[in-house]
Design a protein around this motif. Structure first.
Motif, PDB file in Angstrom:
ATOM      1  N   GLU A  10       0.989  -1.221  -0.023  1.00  0.00           N
ATOM      2  CA  GLU A  10       0.076  -0.011   0.048  1.00  0.00           C
ATOM      3  C   GLU A  10       0.962   1.265  -0.035  1.00  0.00           C
ATOM      4  N   LYS A  11       1.907   1.147   0.664  1.00  0.00           N
ATOM      5  CA  LYS A  11       2.932   2.429   0.655  1.00  0.00           C
ATOM      6  C   LYS A  11       3.241   2.542  -0.596  1.00  0.00           C
ATOM      7  N   TYR A  12       3.864   1.594  -1.316  1.00  0.00           N
ATOM      8  CA  TYR A  12       4.355   1.665  -2.539  1.00  0.00           C
ATOM      9  C   TYR A  12       3.294   2.124  -3.731  1.00  0.00           C
ATOM     10  N   ARG A  13       2.083   1.777  -3.279  1.00  0.00           N
ATOM     11  CA  ARG A  13       1.140   2.104  -4.233  1.00  0.00           C
ATOM     12  C   ARG A  13       0.902   3.610  -4.276  1.00  0.00           C
ATOM     13  N   LYS A  14       0.927   4.045  -3.093  1.00  0.00           N
ATOM     14  CA  LYS A  14       0.735   5.453  -2.903  1.00  0.00           C
ATOM     15  C   LYS A  14       1.853   6.289  -3.257  1.00  0.00           C
ATOM     16  N   ARG A  15       2.916   5.839  -3.233  1.00  0.00           N
ATOM     17  CA  ARG A  15       4.129   6.390  -3.595  1.00  0.00           C
ATOM     18  C   ARG A  15       4.282   6.502  -5.283  1.00  0.00           C
ATOM     19  N   ASN A  16       3.906   5.531  -5.997  1.00  0.00           N
ATOM     20  CA  ASN A  16       3.951   5.523  -7.266  1.00  0.00           C
ATOM     21  C   ASN A  16       2.707   6.412  -7.886  1.00  0.00           C
ATOM     22  N   ASN A  17       1.820   6.361  -7.278  1.00  0.00           N
ATOM     23  CA  ASN A  17       0.569   7.339  -7.641  1.00  0.00           C
ATOM     24  C   ASN A  17       1.094   8.622  -7.249  1.00  0.00           C
ATOM     25  N   TYR A  18       1.665   9.027  -6.369  1.00  0.00           N
ATOM     26  CA  TYR A  18       2.328  10.410  -6.115  1.00  0.00           C
ATOM     27  C   TYR A  18       3.363  10.837  -7.350  1.00  0.00           C
ATOM     28  N   LEU A  19       4.087   9.955  -7.760  1.00  0.00           N
ATOM     29  CA  LEU A  19       5.113  10.170  -8.646  1.00  0.00           C
ATOM     30  C   LEU A  19       4.343  10.411  -9.795  1.00  0.00           C
ATOM     31  N   SER A  20       3.565   9.488 -10.337  1.00  0.00           N
ATOM     32  CA  SER A  20       2.965   9.534 -11.696  1.00  0.00           C
ATOM     33  C   SER A  20       2.014  10.543 -11.847  1.00  0.00           C
ATOM     34  N   GLY A  21       1.075  11.078 -10.863  1.00  0.00           N
ATOM     35  CA  GLY A  21       0.290  12.026 -10.839  1.00  0.00           C
ATOM     36  C   GLY A  21       0.118  13.183 -10.325  1.00  0.00           C
ATOM     37  N   TYR A  22       1.194  13.782  -9.359  1.00  0.00           N
ATOM     38  CA  TYR A  22       1.278  14.879  -8.870  1.00  0.00           C
ATOM     39  C   TYR A  22       2.484  15.850  -9.199  1.00  0.00           C
ATOM     40  N   VAL A  23       3.386  15.428  -9.668  1.00  0.00           N
ATOM     41  CA  VAL A  23       4.704  15.927  -9.769  1.00  0.00           C
ATOM     42  C   VAL A  23       4.889  16.380 -11.161  1.00  0.00           C
ATOM     43  N   PHE A  24       5.106  17.793 -11.393  1.00  0.00           N
ATOM     44  CA  PHE A  24       5.139  18.270 -12.902  1.00  0.00           C
ATOM     45  C   PHE A  24       6.166  19.438 -12.714  1.00  0.00           C
TER      46      PHE A  24
ATOM     47  N   ASP B 232      12.687   8.432  -9.743  1.00  0.00           N
ATOM     48  CA  ASP B 232      11.701   7.953 -10.887  1.00  0.00           C
ATOM     49  C   ASP B 232      10.487   8.878 -10.854  1.00  0.00           C
ATOM     50  N   GLY B 233      10.641  10.094 -11.186  1.00  0.00           N
ATOM     51  CA  GLY B 233       9.452  10.674 -11.434  1.00  0.00           C
ATOM     52  C   GLY B 233       9.143  11.660 -12.647  1.00  0.00           C
ATOM     53  N   GLU B 234       9.976  10.932 -13.774  1.00  0.00           N
ATOM     54  CA  GLU B 234      10.161  11.711 -14.884  1.00  0.00           C
ATOM     55  C   GLU B 234       8.983  12.121 -15.751  1.00  0.00           C
ATOM     56  N   GLY B 235       7.952  11.413 -15.609  1.00  0.00           N
ATOM     57  CA  GLY B 235       6.758  11.358 -16.722  1.00  0.00           C
ATOM     58  C   GLY B 235       5.964  12.533 -17.042  1.00  0.00           C
ATOM     59  N   ASN B 236       6.024  13.555 -16.011  1.00  0.00           N
ATOM     60  CA  ASN B 236       5.121  14.888 -16.204  1.00  0.00           C
ATOM     61  C   ASN B 236       6.126  16.033 -16.344  1.00  0.00           C
TER      62      ASN B 236
ATOM     63  N   ASN C 171       2.259  22.023 -25.476  1.00  0.00           N
ATOM     64  CA  ASN C 171       2.008  20.485 -25.511  1.00  0.00           C
ATOM     65  C   ASN C 171       0.574  20.258 -24.936  1.00  0.00           C
ATOM     66  N   PRO C 172      -0.208  19.482 -25.484  1.00  0.00           N
ATOM     67  CA  PRO C 172      -1.488  19.282 -24.956  1.00  0.00           C
ATOM     68  C   PRO C 172      -1.686  18.313 -23.776  1.00  0.00           C
ATOM     69  N   LYS C 173      -0.715  17.533 -23.779  1.00  0.00           N
ATOM     70  CA  LYS C 173      -0.645  16.998 -22.223  1.00  0.00           C
ATOM     71  C   LYS C 173      -0.166  17.878 -21.325  1.00  0.00           C
ATOM     72  N   ALA C 174       0.682  18.840 -21.456  1.00  0.00           N
ATOM     73  CA  ALA C 174       1.299  19.953 -20.351  1.00  0.00           C
ATOM     74  C   ALA C 174      -0.125  20.782 -20.243  1.00  0.00           C
ATOM     75  N   THR C 175      -0.975  21.150 -20.964  1.00  0.00           N
ATOM     76  CA  THR C 175      -2.048  21.962 -21.034  1.00  0.00           C
ATOM     77  C   THR C 175      -3.167  21.175 -19.990  1.00  0.00           C
ATOM     78  N   GLU C 176      -3.287  19.855 -20.487  1.00  0.00           N
ATOM     79  CA  GLU C 176      -4.161  18.977 -19.760  1.00  0.00           C
ATOM     80  C   GLU C 176      -3.758  19.002 -18.122  1.00  0.00           C
ATOM     81  N   LYS C 177      -2.426  18.561 -17.976  1.00  0.00           N
ATOM     82  CA  LYS C 177      -2.102  18.316 -16.590  1.00  0.00           C
ATOM     83  C   LYS C 177      -1.788  19.273 -15.988  1.00  0.00           C
ATOM     84  N   THR C 178      -1.241  20.683 -16.493  1.00  0.00           N
ATOM     85  CA  THR C 178      -1.224  21.572 -15.523  1.00  0.00           C
ATOM     86  C   THR C 178      -1.841  22.854 -15.900  1.00  0.00           C
ATOM     87  N   PRO C 179      -3.028  22.804 -15.948  1.00  0.00           N
ATOM     88  CA  PRO C 179      -3.858  23.879 -16.326  1.00  0.00           C
ATOM     89  C   PRO C 179      -3.892  25.170 -15.094  1.00  0.00           C
TER      90      PRO C 179
END
Length: 663
Positions: A377-391, A412-416, A430-438
């Motif tokens: 559960e800890k690693y699930r939350k960790r990965n969720n943070y890295l993939s969806g909260y860091v831009f 390893d938080g390079e996706g955003n 970039n449409p993804k940047a507009t979508e993820k960081t409005p």
């Protein structure tokens, strides 16, 4: 205002050392702080923390007999638990100041070999000036002493063969500036051996670094080089094949946002790859401290990729201060809109992950023995943070790419991370940047935007988005109003420095009422009477939480601009109305820093007593070491004496946290 002269460090003072001296790690005694001593102290730290030798088995400045004369060896490692006598010397190390020629007859590698020849049982030797390093093994053949160049001296309990092909338990976190020296050696070797431009050499080097990182995550270690591969260019092909296979099989697919398919090949000769692998294979890049990796990485990035648009990387101590003050949480969306190489993002990201670790541990039934479900559960939350909260956003595509690579090395938080002109209309991004960081979606923002007299924004399409791009006139009562034409439209200035526009854009990114930010702002914006309209705009749109006037040396020697780090919270509509009526009252934390940890030339400075001596502190460091009784690898705390860097920023952060009631 918090007076910086009253800041007191929260450390254990154990003495002092005269100015111009440093405490030797092995003896605990003062020695002259010279360029050569700087190299020696780094090697001493490596011997204890990386090579895992016992400090009691190591001695600096050990005198040996060479016929009728005596010579001092910079560092001697003795056989375990043996008396410190010449016949018990196992490893001899000569450290020289940077720039010393290894072929110099008196100070080069021949000096080391002569010392090894005089010590009958000395098996290994190392010669280094920091940027260059040579290691040797000694053998006796028919009464003749022979020296063979080897990849590295072995760690405690390790054979030469094991040093060439380390096991997972042999991989070591880097200490002090040793990784910085290694990165320099690799980059310089590639540039020289391949005939590449520095920037081209940099990108090829980073491919090998990625292979190293992914190999550490694998069950089988393939990132190694054999003696034959290292010493013979005609036999180095298998080494290149192994590393290329890691690149093809593990790197390209996983990091498609960094490497395109046409970059799958590592364009280095086999002998170049063998050399770089030999320099890196001993380290664990994943386990090395964030700051050690950051200093090494950002130096080679800065020397290769920094452009001419006012890009000056934020020193790590300033990043840490701002992050500690804003205290980002793992449920908050984090952004750096001018991310550069990712220093602010990495510091803030890891702070939030530390908070997550602490919060999760409190939920465990038995923190000393968590269940597999709790860990999962800890690693699930960790990965969720890295993939969806860091831009991160930046205009320079090379810096965005370098930032992604830096993030991979540091959790390893390079996706955003996106290459966009942050000041341009978001619809052009970039449409993804507009979508993820409005705009209006960010909880916590950190920024050190580009600034300088030589860069301005003069594109009308960009300027029209900002109130701060318009002309403002000061009224008789001292307030400022936007200048308009007969139809009531704002009259825009022909150009505006980006650092002014970034203030408004950063506020636009924040959530109304709750979003908060820390921003590096040139003091001219905060003090210049002609820019009073900028300060009024800030007061009417944000709550200024804190202003920390940074010492002038912060960006020196690269840039002389004096700056402050300003913490702000975006106001909601009701608060903005009160602010416009000058009815929004609150306190502001203010501090002035006079010492930033380095001088105007970039040299480290140390805190001193009234007599001018450097203060000595006792601090704890975590190290990996071999238990000499059981032979097992353990992690332990060690206490070391060191000079206290004269940096007031940690105390500023502590004072702020006390001020807001968090300490």
């Amino acid at each position: 205002m918090i007076n910086s002269q009253k800041f007191m460090p929260v450390v254990t003072m154990v003495g002092e050392v005269p100015e111009g001296y440093v405490i030797d790690l092995l003896t605990g005694k003062p020695v002259s702080d010279t360029p050569e001593e700087y190299i020696r102290q780094n090697i001493e730290k490596a011997l204890i923390h990386q090579y895992r030798y016992a400090s009691s088995d190591c001695k600096p400045e050990f005198t040996i007999k060479m016929g009728s004369v005596r010579r001092r060896v910079d560092i001697v490692v003795f056989s375990p638990s043996k008396e410190h006598r010449q016949e018990n010397a196992l490893i001899l190390i000569e450290t020289k100041r940077a720039g010393t020629n290894p072929n110099n007859k008196k100070e080069g590698i021949e000096q080391l070999k002569s010392y090894m020849a005089a010590c009958v049982n000395a098996q290994f030797g190392m010669w280094t000036n920091g940027d260059e390093r040579f290691c040797f093994s000694k053998t006796h053949k028919g009464g003749i002493i022979d020296f063979s160049e080897i990849l590295d001296i072995p760690s405690f309990g390790q054979s030469v063969d094991e040093a060439y092909r380390p096991r997972r338990q042999d991989l070591m976190p880097a200490t002090a500036d040793n990784l910085l020296f290694t990165f320099r050696r690799c980059h310089n070797y590639i540039a020289a051996a391949e005939g590449l431009q520095k920037t081209e050499a940099f990108w090829e080097f980073l491919k090998v670094i990625f292979c190293k990182i992914e190999d550490e995550r694998s069950s089988k270690i393939d990132f190694y080089v054999t003696p034959d591969e290292l010493n013979s260019s005609t036999q180095a092909a298998p080494a290149k094949a192994r590393i290329q296979n890691i690149m093809t099989q593990k790197v390209i697919g996983k990091y498609s946002q960094i490497f395109s398919l046409n970059e799958r090949d590592i364009h280095l000769k086999p002998n170049s790859i063998a050399y770089v692998v030999g320099q890196l294979q001993r380290y664990s890049l994943l386990a090395s401290p964030v700051d050690v990796k950051g200093i090494a990485y950002e130096e080679i990035v800065g020397s290769n990729l920094r452009g001419d648009r006012g890009e000056f990387f934020t020193p790590r101590n300033a990043c840490r201060m701002a992050v500690q003050m804003l205290d980002p949480q793992p449920f908050e969306r984090l952004l750096d809109p001018a991310c550069g190489t990712g220093g602010f993002l990495i510091t803030a990201m890891n702070h939030a992950l530390d908070n997550l670790e602490e919060q999760e541990t409190k939920l465990w039934i038995n923190p000393e023995n968590p269940t597999s479900v709790e860990i999962e559960e800890k690693y699930r939350k960790r990965n969720n943070y890295l993939s969806g909260y860091v831009f991160g956003l930046d205009l320079n595509p090379s810096l965005v790419r370098a930032s992604k690579m830096n993030m991979v090395m540091n959790n390893d938080g390079e996706g955003n991370l996106f290459q966009v002109d942050t000041l341009a209309n978001p619809h052009t991004w970039n449409p993804k940047a507009t979508e993820k960081t409005p705009l209006g979606s960010i909880d916590v923002l950190f920024s050190n935007p580009p600034f300088g007299a030589n860069i301005v924004i003069d594109d009308t399409e960009i300027l029209t988005q900002y109130d701060l791009a318009a002309f403002w006139d000061q009224t008789s009562n001292g307030t400022w109003v936007i200048r308009t034409d007969e139809s009531g439209r704002r009259i825009l200035q022909k150009s505006q420095p980006p650092e002014i526009l970034f203030i408004e854009r950063c506020v636009q990114f924040l959530k109304e009422g709750t979003g908060r930010m820390a921003m590096v702002i040139p003091n001219g914006i905060l003090n210049n009477p002609a820019l009073g309209y900028v300060r009024q705009w800030i007061q009417q749109n944000t709550q200024v939480i804190a202003i920390v006037d940074m010492a002038r040396e912060l960006f020196q020697p690269k840039n002389d601009t004096q700056t402050s780090i300003v913490l702000m919270r975006r106001l909601n509509r009701e608060e903005r109305f009160l602010a416009s009526e000058n009815k929004l009252q609150y306190s502001i934390f203010m501090a002035v820093t006079e010492k930033i940890g380095h001088d105007k030339r970039g040299n480290t400075i140390y805190r001193q007593t009234p007599d001018g001596n450097d203060l000595i502190i006792l601090k704890k460091e975590k190290i990996q070491k071999i238990d000499h009784d059981t032979g097992k690898l353990i992690v332990t705390d060690v206490e070391v004496k060191d000079r206290l860097i004269d940096d007031e920023l940690p105390e500023v952060a502590d004072a702020y946290l006390q001020w807001v009631g968090k300490k």
